[in-house]
Write an enzyme that holds these catalytic residues in place. Structure first.
Site, PDB file in Angstrom:
ATOM      1  N   LYS A 112      -8.204  10.530   0.671  1.00  0.00           N
ATOM      2  CA  LYS A 112      -7.104  10.594   0.605  1.00  0.00           C
ATOM      3  C   LYS A 112      -6.896  10.986   3.056  1.00  0.00           C
ATOM      4  O   LYS A 112      -5.930  10.179   3.411  1.00  0.00           O
ATOM      5  CB  LYS A 112      -6.527   9.638   0.169  1.00  0.00           C
ATOM      6  CG  LYS A 112      -5.983   8.873  -0.777  1.00  0.00           C
ATOM      7  CD  LYS A 112      -5.234   8.105  -1.442  1.00  0.00           C
ATOM      8  CE  LYS A 112      -5.300   6.996  -2.204  1.00  0.00           C
ATOM      9  NZ  LYS A 112      -4.273   6.978  -2.968  1.00  0.00           N
ATOM     10  N   LYS A 195     -15.002   2.232  -3.028  1.00  0.00           N
ATOM     11  CA  LYS A 195     -14.426   1.823  -4.498  1.00  0.00           C
ATOM     12  C   LYS A 195     -13.654   0.218  -3.777  1.00  0.00           C
ATOM     13  O   LYS A 195     -13.199   1.116  -2.267  1.00  0.00           O
ATOM     14  CB  LYS A 195     -13.816   2.225  -4.705  1.00  0.00           C
ATOM     15  CG  LYS A 195     -11.890   2.541  -4.925  1.00  0.00           C
ATOM     16  CD  LYS A 195     -11.926   2.976  -5.430  1.00  0.00           C
ATOM     17  CE  LYS A 195     -10.678   3.717  -5.478  1.00  0.00           C
ATOM     18  NZ  LYS A 195      -9.625   4.121  -6.497  1.00  0.00           N
ATOM     19  N   LYS A 198      -6.930  -0.060  -2.174  1.00  0.00           N
ATOM     20  CA  LYS A 198      -5.612  -0.900  -1.354  1.00  0.00           C
ATOM     21  C   LYS A 198      -5.635  -0.380  -0.286  1.00  0.00           C
ATOM     22  O   LYS A 198      -4.982  -1.189   1.371  1.00  0.00           O
ATOM     23  CB  LYS A 198      -3.836  -1.058  -2.501  1.00  0.00           C
ATOM     24  CG  LYS A 198      -4.138  -1.213  -3.953  1.00  0.00           C
ATOM     25  CD  LYS A 198      -2.619  -0.999  -4.525  1.00  0.00           C
ATOM     26  CE  LYS A 198      -2.569  -0.291  -5.705  1.00  0.00           C
ATOM     27  NZ  LYS A 198      -2.576   1.381  -5.404  1.00  0.00           N
TER      28      LYS A 198
END
Ligand code: AQP
Length: 341
Positions: A112, A195, A198
């Protein structure tokens, strides 16, 4: 006495099939067997920038999705993380025993912070696993049902609990993870080495639970497939490390689509292979779109039918029910570390 489970999802974007198949579907089954606590983890969501109005809307929407999927507030407690202040307080205390290098190792942080740009990654994002440890340990949680991507975070929770117990005396239960094999990791439609997420850059990465039929069909049509034309399901061993793309001998993109097909239609992957012998990707994708639409439309109708007032009351009741457990644990922790109570 039933064992207790705790799990949560961030209101950080559109909930997708990965969240459903990796987490929610599993919770619905587990709530009969376990004393269940399910949270909407808004404190975690703000570790990356969120629009305040959107965060509020998503928090309510996610609680509606829990209910529409079959989480029953008579069996399970459903609440919003920020409604129980003890989460933040325990996280602070655990921060003082967590070590920088063990947080630096976290794959989710690496992923992230890379997405956000390393210089703009927040301290909150770095500290995410410690808050998650607090969520779990506050409730004497015995089992944590999660998708495979969260295993590293459960491991650090166990490390922190053991470290605290060793330093201050037995306080925390050491939780176990529970990952069901099917749906443990649904991959991105645009890149089967990562993966479904969102916060993916492209909306073609995921199928949101609230996507319209038109969008679902478009996304499945655009989903990447592997070379060749045969519909075959090639298995590969699971990996915990999300940072490095997998190198696979099989057909990972197709395998992922067959997985989704199988999980939503209750057909085995072998049966699906047989159904498409001699048929191409076009047929397969059309049918997969039907399966997804047939699954999501009734769910969407249920979500629509739940009012905001109804869900807010359920969230308030849920927080009122779990708060005493959290308060008791935090008081115990404060005494252990030497705070004046
Ligand atoms: N692709 C996935 N396959 C299987 N399970 C998944 N989960 C998430 N993605 C997949 C599971 O969903 C639960 C809630 O996840 P979260 O929203 O708290 O955080 P996340 O794992 O970081 O999910 P996302 O979609 O990738 O969200 P963003 O992009 O906001 O971080 C967890 O049990 C997780 O395992």
């Amino acid at each position: 006495m039933k064992q207790r489970i705790f799990s949560g999802i961030q209101p950080s974007g559109n909930l997708h099939l990965g969240n459903y198949l990796g987490a929610i579907q599993n919770w619905v089954k587990l709530q009969d067997e376990f004393e269940s606590i399910f949270c909407v983890v808004d404190l975690h969501a703000i570790t990356v920038p969120q629009d305040p109005a959107e965060l509020r809307r998503k928090t309510i929407e996610i609680a509606k999705i829990y209910l529409a999927s079959g989480i029953d507030p008579k069996k399970s407690s459903i609440f919003v993380q920020s409604h129980v202040a003890e989460h933040s307080e325990l996280a602070w205390i655990l921060n003082t025993i967590a070590k920088m290098p063990e947080l630096e190792k976290m794959t989710q942080f690496k992923d992230k912070s890379q997405k956000e740009g390393k210089e703009s990654a927040s301290v909150g994002l770095f500290d995410y696993p410690v808050l998650m440890a607090a969520d779990i340990l506050l409730y004497n949680t015995e089992v944590v049902p999660v998708g495979e991507d969260q295993l590293q975070h459960i491991e650090i929770t166990r490390t922190l609990a053991n470290r605290f117990n060793k330093k201050f005396g037995d306080t925390f239960i050491i939780p176990e993870h529970f990952v069901k094999k099917e749906g443990m990791r649904i991959m991105g439609l645009d890149d089967a080495s990562k993966k479904m997420s969102k916060s993916a850059k492209s909306e073609y990465n995921y199928i949101a639970l609230t996507d319209s039929e038109e969008i679902i069909r478009k996304k499945i049509k655009k989903a990447v497939t592997d070379s060749g034309s045969e519909i075959v399901y090639r298995d590969d061993p699971p990996r915990v490390d999300d940072a490095s793309p997998r190198v696979e001998a099989g057909k990972p993109a197709l395998k992922n689509l067959i997985n989704i097909y199988s999980l939503l239609s209750n057909k085995s992957t072998g049966d699906i292979e047989k159904m498409y012998v001699g048929r191409g990707y076009g047929d397969f994708k059309n049918d997969l779109a039907d399966v997804v639409v047939n699954f999501l439309q009734p769910l969407q109708a249920k979500i629509e039918a739940i009012s905001d007032d109804e869900v807010l009351q359920i969230l308030k009741d849920g927080a009122d029910k779990v708060r005493p457990i959290a308060q008791q644990k935090l008081t115990e922790v404060k005494k252990r570390v030497g705070f004046v109570i």
